[in-house]
Enzyme design. Structure first.
Site, short mmCIF file in Angstrom:
data_model
loop_
_atom_site.label_atom_id
_atom_site.label_comp_id
_atom_site.label_asym_id
_atom_site.label_seq_id
_atom_site.Cartn_x
_atom_site.Cartn_y
_atom_site.Cartn_z
N PRO A 1 6.49 6.54 -63.61
CA PRO A 1 6.94 6.69 -62.22
C PRO A 1 7.18 8.12 -61.74
O PRO A 1 8.31 8.53 -61.45
CB PRO A 1 8.23 5.87 -62.20
CG PRO A 1 8.76 5.99 -63.59
CD PRO A 1 7.54 6.01 -64.47
N CYS A 2 6.12 8.88 -61.59
CA CYS A 2 6.22 10.24 -61.09
C CYS A 2 6.72 10.29 -59.65
O CYS A 2 7.25 11.32 -59.21
CB CYS A 2 4.90 10.98 -61.25
SG CYS A 2 3.48 10.15 -60.51
N HIS A 3 6.60 9.19 -58.94
CA HIS A 3 7.09 9.15 -57.56
C HIS A 3 8.62 9.25 -57.48
O HIS A 3 9.16 9.54 -56.42
CB HIS A 3 6.61 7.88 -56.85
CG HIS A 3 7.11 6.61 -57.45
ND1 HIS A 3 6.51 6.05 -58.57
CD2 HIS A 3 8.14 5.79 -57.12
CE1 HIS A 3 7.15 4.92 -58.88
NE2 HIS A 3 8.13 4.75 -58.02
#
Length: 174
Positions: A139-141
């Site tokens: 989950p880089c967001h």
């Protein structure tokens, strides 16, 4: 997690509320790449560099059910997806750390750098974050600016905004 190159890759396109996702899994169902159809050409070039000579065929992959559950509101549904990130040791360290940010939470680049024991490596952490080949699953967001503002996301800021709101995360809507 690292693994030997696969013998075959399966490319699937899955409709979501924020666009069509592309998942690329190996024959064991392990996710090797994720992107959006807006960036299909970039993904194709990346696959050619990372998995030269490995055939890619269209087919239904195993991520349809977890993605449907996630977009239906089960925000932990992606936690169990198996993935392999083709990258450097440093990148894989950053990607593993991204997986420790719970759904509904965010972390700054400085916080992520501190989490991996490299508090001055914020730029390198940002580059590794941007090189994440299995976005959304890793989950880089969930990484935002130190002031709570949205910063870059390979899938576009509108998707990042939607994903964070979907997960109930706090952020400054710039």
């Amino acid at each position: 997690m690292t693994a030997a190159p696969p013998d075959l890759l399966i490319r699937d396109e899955i409709e979501t509320p924020i666009g069509t996702a592309i998942t690329v899994t190996d024959e064991a169902g392990v996710l090797r790449a994720f992107d959006w159809t807006d960036f299909a050409d970039k993904l194709g070039r990346w696959l050619e560099r990372r998995y030269p000579g490995v055939p890619v065929k269209a087919g239904e992959g195993p991520l349809r059910s977890p993605l449907a559950a996630y977009f239906a509101g089960e925000i932990q549904a992606l936690d169990a997806v198996r993935w392999v990130g083709a990258g450097t040791d440093f990148q894989r360290t950053v990607w593993q750390a991204l997986c420790t940010i719970p759904a509904g939470s965010t972390l700054s680049y400085a916080g992520l750098a501190a989490r991996i024991g490299r508090p001055t490596a914020m730029r390198a952490v940002g580059l590794a974050n941007g090189s994440n080949p299995v976005a959304l699953i890793v989950p880089c967001h969930r990484v935002i600016g130190a002031d709570g503002s949205l910063t870059g996301y390979g899938g576009g800021l509108e998707r990042k905004r939607w994903l964070l709101a979907h997960e109930g995360a706090a952020f400054r809507n710039n």
